[in-house]
Design an enzyme around this catalytic site. Structure first.
Site, PDB file in Angstrom:
ATOM      1  N   LYS A  11       0.849  -1.205   0.000  1.00 24.50           N
ATOM      2  CA  LYS A  11       0.000   0.000   0.000  1.00 24.50           C
ATOM      3  C   LYS A  11       0.879   1.248   0.000  1.00 24.50           C
ATOM      4  CE  LYS A  11       0.796   1.522   4.441  1.00 24.50           C
ATOM      5  NZ  LYS A  11       1.568   2.633   4.827  1.00 24.50           N
ATOM      6  N   GLY A 102       4.401  -4.018   4.038  1.00 29.47           N
ATOM      7  CA  GLY A 102       4.768  -5.340   3.519  1.00 29.47           C
ATOM      8  C   GLY A 102       4.448  -6.467   4.491  1.00 29.47           C
ATOM      9  N   ASP A 137      -2.467  -2.136  10.536  1.00 29.04           N
ATOM     10  CA  ASP A 137      -2.725  -2.055   9.085  1.00 29.04           C
ATOM     11  C   ASP A 137      -3.250  -3.364   8.499  1.00 29.04           C
ATOM     12  OD1 ASP A 137      -1.877   0.539   8.932  1.00 29.04           O
ATOM     13  OD2 ASP A 137       0.113   0.083   8.120  1.00 29.04           O
TER      14      ASP A 137
HETATM   15  P1  ATP Z   1       4.263  -0.183   7.669  1.00 25.31           P
HETATM   16  O1  ATP Z   1       3.970   0.525   6.394  1.00 25.31           O
HETATM   17  O2  ATP Z   1       3.088  -0.963   8.196  1.00 25.31           O
HETATM   18  O3  ATP Z   1       4.909   0.699   8.697  1.00 25.31           O
HETATM   19  P2  ATP Z   1       6.821  -1.210   7.072  1.00 25.31           P
HETATM   20  O4  ATP Z   1       7.058  -1.224   5.611  1.00 25.31           O
HETATM   21  O5  ATP Z   1       7.366  -0.047   7.796  1.00 25.31           O
HETATM   22  O6  ATP Z   1       5.290  -1.352   7.330  1.00 25.31           O
HETATM   23  P3  ATP Z   1       7.505  -3.984   7.336  1.00 25.31           P
HETATM   24  O7  ATP Z   1       8.318  -4.158   6.109  1.00 25.31           O
HETATM   25  O8  ATP Z   1       6.120  -4.518   7.300  1.00 25.31           O
HETATM   26  O9  ATP Z   1       7.475  -2.450   7.750  1.00 25.31           O
HETATM   27  O10 ATP Z   1       8.249  -4.646   8.600  1.00 25.31           O
HETATM   28  C1  ATP Z   1       9.150  -3.998   9.402  1.00 25.31           C
HETATM   29  C2  ATP Z   1       9.790  -4.939  10.427  1.00 25.31           C
HETATM   30  O11 ATP Z   1       8.976  -6.081  10.738  1.00 25.31           O
HETATM   31  C3  ATP Z   1      11.098  -5.463   9.931  1.00 25.31           C
HETATM   32  O12 ATP Z   1      12.087  -4.951  10.756  1.00 25.31           O
HETATM   33  C4  ATP Z   1      11.028  -6.979   9.998  1.00 25.31           C
HETATM   34  O13 ATP Z   1      12.103  -7.555  10.685  1.00 25.31           O
HETATM   35  C5  ATP Z   1       9.739  -7.302  10.723  1.00 25.31           C
HETATM   36  N1  ATP Z   1       8.961  -8.331   9.976  1.00 25.31           N
HETATM   37  C6  ATP Z   1       8.324  -9.372  10.509  1.00 25.31           C
HETATM   38  N2  ATP Z   1       7.695 -10.089   9.569  1.00 25.31           N
HETATM   39  C7  ATP Z   1       7.906  -9.503   8.393  1.00 25.31           C
HETATM   40  C8  ATP Z   1       7.501  -9.768   7.056  1.00 25.31           C
HETATM   41  N3  ATP Z   1       6.740 -10.830   6.745  1.00 25.31           N
HETATM   42  N4  ATP Z   1       7.901  -8.912   6.084  1.00 25.31           N
HETATM   43  C9  ATP Z   1       8.656  -7.830   6.402  1.00 25.31           C
HETATM   44  N5  ATP Z   1       9.071  -7.533   7.644  1.00 25.31           N
HETATM   45  C10 ATP Z   1       8.710  -8.351   8.649  1.00 25.31           C
END
Ligand code: ATP
Length: 290
Positions: A11, A102, A137
């Site tokens: 998203k 993600g 989310d």
């Molecule tokens: P958001 O937009 O909800 O803030 P984000 O992009 O900031 O998401 P993610 O990539 O979803 O963050 O994840 C961040 C942290 O979560 C990472 O440090 C990772 O170690 C942990 N994590 C646990 N499971 C997952 C997964 N399936 N994919 C990605 N990160 C994951």
């Protein structure tokens, strides 16, 4: 059915406002969420053992209970006291810790997948209700499309689909912790709040110009102060034909919105050769709900 393959879509936030900090430490937000055509691939297989096995293509991601796909599978396996287990193969393409949900989207896909694979019979609404304990989310990632997210992100109002446009994603070679950004946000000192209600109206009217005019993200102030490269990427997008460009979520990913594919392609090439940028992707909005 012994195996299921799913796509977990990313998203972007077209608008992100923080209204207040709650007594429990969570921030109350108002966000306009939009699914895009960029995804992780997930394959879930039933296994005889009562276990959850996680395999991913990224060595630095946890493959234990700290992975959100593990948490999602466990949630349903515990509630329904399943005797069998699952092996989950997670192929990551959505940048990690990048503001693109993600991990939340992976969790949403696993909830959908386990529900189907084990014929648990939960409705989309029932899955959304359960999913919020994994992350704010996740209910949105189950729903998909264009939506207003309020509360901590879990109170969702579906909106009309975002008009067709091209989305150029560019991520600098840094990771940003969501905790750091919210921790450094001073809600009382936010100078400009984005016009979320105006954006909702523009979306209902299907007016892309009015939507993009109202784009704004109050977290930019915190993240850009720490990482000025984000502003530089926004500038490159705007100098090269984006009708607007903004940081998604808590960053550091920047997205630009384009109406003409040729312009988006040209900007893509320029950003790709910039040493400020680590990852780029040219895609479009995705408007189908589950
Ligand atoms: P958001 O937009 O909800 O803030 P984000 O992009 O900031 O998401 P993610 O990539 O979803 O963050 O994840 C961040 C942290 O979560 C990472 O440090 C990772 O170690 C942990 N994590 C646990 N499971 C997952 C997964 N399936 N994919 C990605 N990160 C994951």
């Amino acid at each position: 059915m012994e195996q299921i393959k799913l796509k977990a879509l990313a998203k972007i936030n077209l608008g992100l406002d923080v209204v207040r900090k709650r007594e429990d430490g969570y921030h109350e937000v108002r966000m306009i969420m939009q699914t895009i055509n960029m995804y992780d691939k997930i394959a879930i297989k039933k296994i005889k053992e009562n276990a959850i096995k996680v395999k991913t293509n990224l060595y630095y991601l946890p493959n234990n209970e700290n992975n959100l796909v593990y948490k999602a599978a466990k949630l349903l396996m515990d509630e329904f006291e399943l005797e069998q287990g699952v092996s989950i193969d997670l192929e990551k393409y959505i940048p990690v810790a990048a503001g693109m949900a993600g991990g939340s989207s992976d969790a949403a896909a696993v909830l959908m997948g386990v529900n189907k694979l084990f014929k648990l019979g939960l409705s989309k609404k029932q899955l959304m209700e359960r999913s919020v304990v994994i992350g704010a989310d996740v209910p949105y990632c189950i729903m998909r499309g264009t939506a207003l997210a309020e509360g901590i992100g879990e109170k969702l109002t579906p909106l009309k689909p975002m008009p067709k446009c091209y989305i150029l994603i560019a991520k600098p070679g840094i990771s940003v912790s969501t905790k750091f950004v919210y921790g450094n946000l001073k809600v009382d000192e936010i100078k400009v709040h984005p016009d979320i209600d105006g954006m909702v109206e523009a979306i209902e009217e299907g007016n892309l110009t009015d939507i993009t005019k109202r784009m704004g993200n109050v977290l930019e102030e915190v993240t850009i102060k720490e990482y000025p490269v984000i502003q530089e990427i926004k500038n490159i997008m705007q100098e090269n034909g984006a009708i607007n460009a903004m940081m998604s979520g808590s960053g550091p990913t920047v997205f630009g919105i384009f109406t003409e594919y040729e312009k988006a392609q040209k900007a893509h090439l320029i950003l790709n050769s910039s040493n400020q940028v680590k990852q780029t992707y040219l895609t479009s909005v995705y408007n189908n709900r589950r």
